[in-house]
Design a protein around this motif. Structure first.
Motif, PDB file in Angstrom:
ATOM      1  N   PRO A  36       0.798  -1.234   0.000  1.00  0.00           N
ATOM      2  CA  PRO A  36       0.000   0.000   0.000  1.00  0.00           C
ATOM      3  C   PRO A  36       0.825   1.276   0.000  1.00  0.00           C
ATOM      4  O   PRO A  36       0.491   2.226  -0.708  1.00  0.00           O
ATOM      5  CB  PRO A  36      -0.856  -0.125   1.261  1.00  0.00           C
ATOM      6  N   ARG A  37       1.932   1.317   0.754  1.00  0.00           N
ATOM      7  CA  ARG A  37       2.712   2.563   0.763  1.00  0.00           C
ATOM      8  C   ARG A  37       3.430   2.773  -0.564  1.00  0.00           C
ATOM      9  O   ARG A  37       3.594   3.912  -1.018  1.00  0.00           O
ATOM     10  CB  ARG A  37       3.723   2.559   1.917  1.00  0.00           C
ATOM     11  N   GLU A  38       3.835   1.683  -1.194  1.00  0.00           N
ATOM     12  CA  GLU A  38       4.465   1.818  -2.511  1.00  0.00           C
ATOM     13  C   GLU A  38       3.467   2.357  -3.526  1.00  0.00           C
ATOM     14  O   GLU A  38       3.783   3.240  -4.331  1.00  0.00           O
ATOM     15  CB  GLU A  38       4.998   0.454  -2.972  1.00  0.00           C
ATOM     16  N   LEU A  39       2.254   1.806  -3.493  1.00  0.00           N
ATOM     17  CA  LEU A  39       1.219   2.273  -4.406  1.00  0.00           C
ATOM     18  C   LEU A  39       0.830   3.716  -4.067  1.00  0.00           C
ATOM     19  O   LEU A  39       0.629   4.538  -4.974  1.00  0.00           O
ATOM     20  CB  LEU A  39      -0.012   1.355  -4.313  1.00  0.00           C
ATOM     21  N   ALA A  40       0.779   4.041  -2.778  1.00  0.00           N
ATOM     22  CA  ALA A  40       0.442   5.402  -2.361  1.00  0.00           C
ATOM     23  C   ALA A  40       1.500   6.395  -2.834  1.00  0.00           C
ATOM     24  O   ALA A  40       1.174   7.510  -3.253  1.00  0.00           O
ATOM     25  CB  ALA A  40       0.304   5.465  -0.840  1.00  0.00           C
ATOM     26  N   THR A  41       2.770   5.978  -2.793  1.00  0.00           N
ATOM     27  CA  THR A  41       3.851   6.853  -3.248  1.00  0.00           C
ATOM     28  C   THR A  41       3.701   7.164  -4.731  1.00  0.00           C
ATOM     29  O   THR A  41       3.849   8.316  -5.158  1.00  0.00           O
ATOM     30  CB  THR A  41       5.213   6.202  -2.977  1.00  0.00           C
ATOM     31  N   ALA A  42       3.394   6.142  -5.523  1.00  0.00           N
ATOM     32  CA  ALA A  42       3.216   6.345  -6.967  1.00  0.00           C
ATOM     33  C   ALA A  42       2.011   7.253  -7.236  1.00  0.00           C
ATOM     34  O   ALA A  42       2.064   8.150  -8.094  1.00  0.00           O
ATOM     35  CB  ALA A  42       3.033   4.997  -7.657  1.00  0.00           C
ATOM     36  N   LEU A  43       0.927   7.022  -6.492  1.00  0.00           N
ATOM     37  CA  LEU A  43      -0.260   7.866  -6.659  1.00  0.00           C
ATOM     38  C   LEU A  43       0.032   9.305  -6.260  1.00  0.00           C
ATOM     39  O   LEU A  43      -0.398  10.253  -6.926  1.00  0.00           O
ATOM     40  CB  LEU A  43      -1.419   7.319  -5.820  1.00  0.00           C
ATOM     41  N   ALA A  44       0.777   9.489  -5.173  1.00  0.00           N
ATOM     42  CA  ALA A  44       1.101  10.838  -4.702  1.00  0.00           C
ATOM     43  C   ALA A  44       1.944  11.582  -5.737  1.00  0.00           C
ATOM     44  O   ALA A  44       1.721  12.776  -5.988  1.00  0.00           O
ATOM     45  CB  ALA A  44       1.834  10.762  -3.371  1.00  0.00           C
ATOM     46  N   ASP A  45       2.920  10.888  -6.352  1.00  0.00           N
ATOM     47  CA  ASP A  45       3.756  11.535  -7.365  1.00  0.00           C
ATOM     48  C   ASP A  45       2.920  11.988  -8.559  1.00  0.00           C
ATOM     49  O   ASP A  45       3.095  13.102  -9.064  1.00  0.00           O
ATOM     50  CB  ASP A  45       4.848  10.564  -7.841  1.00  0.00           C
ATOM     51  N   GLU A  46       2.015  11.125  -9.001  1.00  0.00           N
ATOM     52  CA  GLU A  46       1.169  11.450 -10.161  1.00  0.00           C
ATOM     53  C   GLU A  46       0.166  12.538  -9.798  1.00  0.00           C
ATOM     54  O   GLU A  46      -0.028  13.498 -10.557  1.00  0.00           O
ATOM     55  CB  GLU A  46       0.436  10.195 -10.627  1.00  0.00           C
ATOM     56  N   LEU A  47      -0.429  12.408  -8.641  1.00  0.00           N
ATOM     57  CA  LEU A  47      -1.455  13.356  -8.222  1.00  0.00           C
ATOM     58  C   LEU A  47      -0.857  14.733  -7.969  1.00  0.00           C
ATOM     59  O   LEU A  47      -1.506  15.766  -8.213  1.00  0.00           O
ATOM     60  CB  LEU A  47      -2.142  12.831  -6.959  1.00  0.00           C
ATOM     61  N   GLY A  48       0.375  14.778  -7.478  1.00  0.00           N
ATOM     62  CA  GLY A  48       1.022  16.053  -7.196  1.00  0.00           C
ATOM     63  C   GLY A  48       1.229  16.910  -8.419  1.00  0.00           C
ATOM     64  O   GLY A  48       1.445  18.123  -8.303  1.00  0.00           O
ATOM     65  N   ARG A  49       1.165  16.299  -9.614  1.00  0.00           N
ATOM     66  CA  ARG A  49       1.332  17.060 -10.858  1.00  0.00           C
ATOM     67  C   ARG A  49       0.004  17.571 -11.409  1.00  0.00           C
ATOM     68  O   ARG A  49      -0.018  18.290 -12.401  1.00  0.00           O
ATOM     69  CB  ARG A  49       2.026  16.189 -11.911  1.00  0.00           C
ATOM     70  N   ALA A  50      -1.102  17.186 -10.778  1.00  0.00           N
ATOM     71  CA  ALA A  50      -2.423  17.583 -11.275  1.00  0.00           C
ATOM     72  C   ALA A  50      -2.688  19.051 -10.985  1.00  0.00           C
ATOM     73  O   ALA A  50      -2.317  19.559  -9.918  1.00  0.00           O
ATOM     74  CB  ALA A  50      -3.499  16.714 -10.634  1.00  0.00           C
ATOM     75  N   PRO A  51      -3.309  19.771 -11.911  1.00  0.00           N
ATOM     76  CA  PRO A  51      -3.647  21.184 -11.676  1.00  0.00           C
ATOM     77  C   PRO A  51      -4.544  21.326 -10.451  1.00  0.00           C
ATOM     78  O   PRO A  51      -5.480  20.549 -10.260  1.00  0.00           O
ATOM     79  CB  PRO A  51      -4.414  21.581 -12.955  1.00  0.00           C
ATOM     80  N   GLY A  52      -4.214  22.317  -9.626  1.00  0.00           N
ATOM     81  CA  GLY A  52      -5.037  22.581  -8.453  1.00  0.00           C
ATOM     82  C   GLY A  52      -4.577  21.864  -7.201  1.00  0.00           C
ATOM     83  O   GLY A  52      -5.012  22.210  -6.097  1.00  0.00           O
ATOM     84  N   VAL A  53      -3.722  20.856  -7.349  1.00  0.00           N
ATOM     85  CA  VAL A  53      -3.232  20.113  -6.183  1.00  0.00           C
ATOM     86  C   VAL A  53      -1.913  20.742  -5.732  1.00  0.00           C
ATOM     87  O   VAL A  53      -0.938  20.775  -6.487  1.00  0.00           O
ATOM     88  CB  VAL A  53      -3.040  18.618  -6.498  1.00  0.00           C
ATOM     89  N   LYS A  54      -1.894  21.226  -4.504  1.00  0.00           N
ATOM     90  CA  LYS A  54      -0.696  21.881  -3.983  1.00  0.00           C
ATOM     91  C   LYS A  54       0.327  20.870  -3.494  1.00  0.00           C
ATOM     92  O   LYS A  54       1.524  21.004  -3.765  1.00  0.00           O
ATOM     93  CB  LYS A  54      -1.095  22.818  -2.838  1.00  0.00           C
ATOM     94  N   SER A  55      -0.136  19.864  -2.751  1.00  0.00           N
ATOM     95  CA  SER A  55       0.784  18.847  -2.243  1.00  0.00           C
ATOM     96  C   SER A  55       0.013  17.600  -1.848  1.00  0.00           C
ATOM     97  O   SER A  55      -1.197  17.643  -1.601  1.00  0.00           O
ATOM     98  CB  SER A  55       1.560  19.372  -1.023  1.00  0.00           C
ATOM     99  N   VAL A  56       0.742  16.474  -1.794  1.00  0.00           N
ATOM    100  CA  VAL A  56       0.160  15.199  -1.364  1.00  0.00           C
ATOM    101  C   VAL A  56       1.145  14.550  -0.400  1.00  0.00           C
ATOM    102  O   VAL A  56       2.326  14.391  -0.726  1.00  0.00           O
ATOM    103  CB  VAL A  56      -0.110  14.247  -2.549  1.00  0.00           C
TER     104      VAL A  56
END
Length: 555
Positions: free
Chosen positions: A61-81
């Motif tokens: 789960p933490r590995e998958l969460a890390t990958a999701l956080a990296d991708e999500l952090g590049r989304a417009p409107g998202v400041k940080s994850v």
């Protein structure tokens, strides 16, 4: 950005991660949700998507969460994850994305908070259903407020709802009512098992005014006149009282119609076809013990008379035959023992009691004056009525007070509290925000401050801590509505309006000036804050509407 929009962004990030890693995208859900973290310091929203998907795709789960956080952090409107615990995602939005919610709410207007969560469900909602032998008492008033609020919530989440009031206009209680009217007309005391109170004398007098010939009839004939006319007058009074309380029903259903149309025989035959009837001691019984009831129930007595339960069976079948997939019945605290037999009856018809029948039980209500319960109505003589409550605190306060608490909890309504124009009066506290937001908008217009075109709205300027807090509160509304509808708990809306929206708005108002001072130039910040003010007005008005309470523009 609304919670639904952010949920779509999170899901899009998951699709991208799965594609990059060659994971099976069939494991991805069609939708996901984001929630407010319990601790606001953890971020604006939280997602458990990584935890949900981890086992399905065999990735820690933490590995998958890390990958999701990296991708999500590049989304417009998202400041940080940030990743917390075993794989929670804590998401922060930038000010522009967070502030856009104010525009969405204002533009969506009365539709904000609505959804299709329960679309496709056809629900019959029966509530109040007081016998037509007296005014609606305070227990029935509670169901009037809660039931009407629930019908509004269910419709707001897409359900097809039919509201229904069942008049028990057949049986022994009506005979006692008629005998009581006859006794009052003759100037005699009420029968030992009859009904008292000034309303009996009022109705008896009205019947005589309508049908003066009743005075010359023998007792049997006169009693029949009082039965027919008295029940009709009581019907009209109950309907008028409820209408004045803001409660209208789609259907007013008379028990007598079940008898007249032969629907009790129809129900009996259907149950016989299902193999659950038997004869004993000359009576017809329904074997409800096969489905968990504590004893079997008589449908037809040995003398040929129908029981009340037989009418209940026929009425339930009638609702199902009209196409309602779920029958929801609201009953008073003294009907708790009714649940087992009704669930068993549903099963005897071949239905799934957990899906097709839902029974809600409401607890008692006390009206307090000077700290002591009021016991007697001036008019009804034995109970506190709807009119007593409304006369004491008004319609808005009555509806709010009755819907504000979980219906399975007894409540005390303190007249002094609910008529007080102070912040400790919950309905005043919420309605004051409705009036204040309207007042701010009026005052803004007077000095030339208008929200302006949506394209010129500068949401990134709403970066004050109290502005962010208020935006978070407003964003919760659609989820609150959906949860309140699904759990049948309108009180969640009231508590949300008080504890989240009203409280946050007061702090925003105290810390973030909307109107310019004196000759101060009107700026984009003033306009942005006016958008937020107006969004708050929309949410308060929408929430109060669901409770059947007004959102005043002035107080």
């Amino acid at each position: 950005m609304t919670p639904a929009e952010l949920a779509s962004v999170v899901l899009a990030a998951a699709h991208a991660v799965f594609e990059q890693r060659g994971l099976d995208r069939a494991a991805l859900p069609a939708s996901t949700v984001v929630e407010r973290p319990r601790n606001p310091e953890h971020g604006d929203y939280a997602s458990t998507l990584a935890l949900q998907l981890s086992k399905k795709v065999g990735v820690p789960p933490r590995e998958l969460a890390t990958a999701l956080a990296d991708e999500l952090g590049r989304a417009p409107g998202v400041k940080s994850v940030e990743i917390a615990g075993p794989g929670f995602l804590n998401i922060r939005l930038d000010a522009a994305a967070a502030g856009q919610l104010a525009r969405v709410i204002v533009e969506t207007g009365a539709e904000y908070g609505r959804s299709d969560r329960l679309a496709g469900e056809k629900i019959n909602l029966e509530f109040v259903s007081a016998n037509p032998t007296g005014p609606v008492h305070i227990g029935g008033v509670r169901w009037a407020a809660v039931g009407d609020a629930l019908s509004r919530l269910l419709r707001a989440t897409g359900a097809d709802v039919g509201t229904e009031y069942y008049f028990n206009d057949a049986g022994s209680q009506i005979d006692r009512f008629a005998r009581s009217l006859l006794a009052a007309a003759k100037g005699e005391p009420a029968p030992e098992d009859g009904y008292g109170g000034a309303y009996i004398a009022e109705i008896a007098s009205e019947v005589q005014a309508r049908r003066p010939e009743v005075r010359s009839l023998d007792d049997d004939a006169a009693q029949e006149v009082f039965r027919v006319e008295g029940v009709a007058l009581m019907f009209d009074e109950i309907r008028t009282s409820l209408r004045d309380f803001g409660v209208e029903f789609d259907t007013y259903f008379n028990e007598k119609d079940l008898h007249d149309r032969g629907e009790l025989d129809l129900a009996l035959n259907r149950l016989r076809q299902q193999g659950h009837l038997y004869e004993s001691e000359g009576a017809t019984w329904l074997r409800t013990t096969d489905f968990g009831d504590d004893k079997d129930r008589v449908l037809r007595k040995s003398n040929g008379e129908w029981t009340y339960f037989a009418a209940d069976c026929a009425y339930y079948l009638d609702k199902r035959e009209r196409g309602f997939e779920r029958v929801v019945i609201m009953l008073g605290a003294d009907h708790h023992g009714y649940i087992g037999r009704m669930k068993a009856m549903s099963a005897c018809f071949g239905d799934d009691p957990e899906r097709n029948l839902e029974i809600l039980i409401g607890q008692l209500v006390n009206l307090l004056r000077d700290g002591a319960p009021m016991r007697m109505s001036k008019r009804a003589g034995t109970v506190i009525t709807l009119e007593d409550l409304v006369d004491a605190i008004g319609v808005d306060a009555s509806r709010y007070a009755l819907a504000r608490y979980s219906s399975d909890s007894p409540i005390d309504i303190d007249i002094e509290l609910w008529t007080r124009a102070t912040r400790d009066n919950p309905v005043y506290y919420v309605q004051y925000v409705a009036a204040r937001t309207a007042g701010v908008a009026r005052n803004a217009a007077e000095v030339g401050l208008v929200p302006g075109d949506a394209d010129a709205f500068r949401p990134e300027l709403l970066d004050h801590e109290k502005e962010n807090e208020l935006l978070k509160a407003l964003a919760q509304f659609p989820a609150v509505v959906a949860t309140a509808a699904e759990l049948r708990e309108p009180h969640r809306v009231a508590r949300y309006l008080e504890e989240s929206v009203a409280a946050s708005y007061h702090r925003f108002y105290d810390n973030c000036r909307v109107l310019p001072l004196g000759d101060e130039e009107i700026t984009d910040l003033h306009r942005a804050r006016l958008w937020l003010n107006n969004a708050t007005r929309t949410v308060i008005a929408n929430g109060l509407y669901l409770l059947g309470v007004s959102a005043p523009e002035r107080m």
